[in-house]
Design a protein around this motif. Structure first.
Motif, PDB file in Angstrom:
ATOM      1  N   GLY A   9      32.412  43.231  18.596  1.00  0.00           N
ATOM      2  CA  GLY A   9      31.431  42.644  17.690  1.00  0.00           C
ATOM      3  C   GLY A   9      31.218  41.153  17.938  1.00  0.00           C
ATOM      4  O   GLY A   9      30.089  40.680  17.971  1.00  0.00           O
ATOM      5  N   LYS A  10      32.314  40.419  18.116  1.00  0.00           N
ATOM      6  CA  LYS A  10      32.212  38.982  18.343  1.00  0.00           C
ATOM      7  C   LYS A  10      31.459  38.656  19.625  1.00  0.00           C
ATOM      8  O   LYS A  10      30.766  37.646  19.705  1.00  0.00           O
ATOM      9  N   LEU A  11      31.612  39.513  20.633  1.00  0.00           N
ATOM     10  CA  LEU A  11      30.989  39.253  21.928  1.00  0.00           C
ATOM     11  C   LEU A  11      29.616  39.908  22.073  1.00  0.00           C
ATOM     12  O   LEU A  11      28.947  39.739  23.081  1.00  0.00           O
ATOM     13  N   GLY A  12      29.204  40.667  21.070  1.00  0.00           N
ATOM     14  CA  GLY A  12      27.920  41.355  21.137  1.00  0.00           C
ATOM     15  C   GLY A  12      27.892  42.386  22.251  1.00  0.00           C
ATOM     16  O   GLY A  12      26.842  42.633  22.846  1.00  0.00           O
ATOM     17  N   ALA A  13      29.043  42.976  22.524  1.00  0.00           N
ATOM     18  CA  ALA A  13      29.183  43.941  23.610  1.00  0.00           C
ATOM     19  C   ALA A  13      28.886  45.355  23.120  1.00  0.00           C
ATOM     20  O   ALA A  13      28.881  45.624  21.915  1.00  0.00           O
ATOM     21  N   GLU A  14      28.667  46.245  24.076  1.00  0.00           N
ATOM     22  CA  GLU A  14      28.394  47.640  23.745  1.00  0.00           C
ATOM     23  C   GLU A  14      29.659  48.473  23.634  1.00  0.00           C
ATOM     24  O   GLU A  14      29.685  49.464  22.906  1.00  0.00           O
ATOM     25  N   ASN A  15      30.700  48.080  24.373  1.00  0.00           N
ATOM     26  CA  ASN A  15      31.949  48.830  24.370  1.00  0.00           C
ATOM     27  C   ASN A  15      33.085  47.945  24.874  1.00  0.00           C
ATOM     28  O   ASN A  15      32.855  46.773  25.188  1.00  0.00           O
ATOM     29  N   ARG A  16      34.286  48.516  24.979  1.00  0.00           N
ATOM     30  CA  ARG A  16      35.447  47.709  25.371  1.00  0.00           C
ATOM     31  C   ARG A  16      35.340  47.180  26.796  1.00  0.00           C
ATOM     32  O   ARG A  16      35.765  46.064  27.072  1.00  0.00           O
ATOM     33  N   VAL A  17      34.755  47.959  27.679  1.00  0.00           N
ATOM     34  CA  VAL A  17      34.594  47.520  29.070  1.00  0.00           C
ATOM     35  C   VAL A  17      33.621  46.346  29.141  1.00  0.00           C
ATOM     36  O   VAL A  17      33.871  45.346  29.813  1.00  0.00           O
ATOM     37  N   ASP A  18      32.526  46.462  28.424  1.00  0.00           N
ATOM     38  CA  ASP A  18      31.530  45.394  28.380  1.00  0.00           C
ATOM     39  C   ASP A  18      32.122  44.129  27.747  1.00  0.00           C
ATOM     40  O   ASP A  18      31.883  43.015  28.222  1.00  0.00           O
ATOM     41  N   ALA A  19      32.917  44.300  26.691  1.00  0.00           N
ATOM     42  CA  ALA A  19      33.550  43.156  26.034  1.00  0.00           C
ATOM     43  C   ALA A  19      34.516  42.450  26.985  1.00  0.00           C
ATOM     44  O   ALA A  19      34.522  41.220  27.075  1.00  0.00           O
ATOM     45  N   ALA A  20      35.329  43.214  27.699  1.00  0.00           N
ATOM     46  CA  ALA A  20      36.281  42.626  28.643  1.00  0.00           C
ATOM     47  C   ALA A  20      35.542  41.901  29.768  1.00  0.00           C
ATOM     48  O   ALA A  20      35.924  40.794  30.160  1.00  0.00           O
ATOM     49  N   ARG A  21      34.473  42.504  30.270  1.00  0.00           N
ATOM     50  CA  ARG A  21      33.693  41.883  31.339  1.00  0.00           C
ATOM     51  C   ARG A  21      33.083  40.571  30.860  1.00  0.00           C
ATOM     52  O   ARG A  21      33.159  39.545  31.540  1.00  0.00           O
ATOM     53  N   THR A  22      32.512  40.582  29.667  1.00  0.00           N
ATOM     54  CA  THR A  22      31.894  39.380  29.111  1.00  0.00           C
ATOM     55  C   THR A  22      32.926  38.275  28.919  1.00  0.00           C
ATOM     56  O   THR A  22      32.699  37.122  29.312  1.00  0.00           O
ATOM     57  N   ALA A  23      34.064  38.627  28.344  1.00  0.00           N
ATOM     58  CA  ALA A  23      35.120  37.634  28.120  1.00  0.00           C
ATOM     59  C   ALA A  23      35.645  37.088  29.443  1.00  0.00           C
ATOM     60  O   ALA A  23      35.913  35.891  29.571  1.00  0.00           O
ATOM     61  N   ARG A  24      35.776  37.940  30.448  1.00  0.00           N
ATOM     62  CA  ARG A  24      36.248  37.505  31.768  1.00  0.00           C
ATOM     63  C   ARG A  24      35.241  36.536  32.391  1.00  0.00           C
ATOM     64  O   ARG A  24      35.610  35.497  32.928  1.00  0.00           O
ATOM     65  N   GLU A  25      33.951  36.878  32.308  1.00  0.00           N
ATOM     66  CA  GLU A  25      32.909  36.021  32.890  1.00  0.00           C
ATOM     67  C   GLU A  25      32.864  34.651  32.236  1.00  0.00           C
ATOM     68  O   GLU A  25      32.549  33.651  32.885  1.00  0.00           O
ATOM     69  N   LYS A  26      33.184  34.587  30.942  1.00  0.00           N
ATOM     70  CA  LYS A  26      33.147  33.321  30.227  1.00  0.00           C
ATOM     71  C   LYS A  26      34.458  32.559  30.354  1.00  0.00           C
ATOM     72  O   LYS A  26      34.587  31.449  29.828  1.00  0.00           O
ATOM     73  N   GLY A  27      35.431  33.144  31.049  1.00  0.00           N
ATOM     74  CA  GLY A  27      36.708  32.472  31.264  1.00  0.00           C
ATOM     75  C   GLY A  27      37.673  32.561  30.101  1.00  0.00           C
ATOM     76  O   GLY A  27      38.612  31.779  30.007  1.00  0.00           O
ATOM     77  N   TRP A  28      37.457  33.527  29.213  1.00  0.00           N
ATOM     78  CA  TRP A  28      38.307  33.667  28.052  1.00  0.00           C
ATOM     79  C   TRP A  28      39.459  34.642  28.258  1.00  0.00           C
ATOM     80  O   TRP A  28      40.318  34.767  27.401  1.00  0.00           O
ATOM     81  N   LEU A  29      39.441  35.355  29.360  1.00  0.00           N
ATOM     82  CA  LEU A  29      40.556  36.275  29.676  1.00  0.00           C
ATOM     83  C   LEU A  29      41.282  35.773  30.898  1.00  0.00           C
ATOM     84  O   LEU A  29      40.723  35.232  31.794  1.00  0.00           O
TER      85      LEU A  29
END
Length: 76
Positions: free
Chosen positions: A56-76
């Motif tokens: 929800g915080k990342l506006g992602a569609e699922n856990r894979v999308d959330a992880a990808r988004t967080a990785r791209e932004k340097g948060w993981l």
């Protein structure tokens, strides 16, 4: 000025908690909810809640999308 503070001032702030990042890292590696729960000493429901919050915080569609988004932004 501290480089970390400067980068934070110009970039997006990380909305994730440390536990949400831990859960997303495990999900990114393909771990199941049960495996994440066992590894982190949490219940499966709690893991699902952390994943749902991160998604929800990342506006992602699922856990894979959330992880990808967080990785791209340097948060993981």
């Amino acid at each position: 000025m501290d480089p970390g503070l400067a980068a934070e001032a110009w970039g997006e702030r990380d909305p994730l908690t440390e536990r949400e990042r831990q859960v997303l890292r495990a999900a990114e590696e393909g771990a199941s909810t049960a495996a994440i729960a066992a590894a982190l000493g949490l219940s499966e429901g709690t893991v699902r809640n952390y994943l749902s919050e991160a998604i929800g915080k990342l506006g992602a569609e699922n856990r894979v999308d959330a992880a990808r988004t967080a990785r791209e932004k340097g948060w993981l």
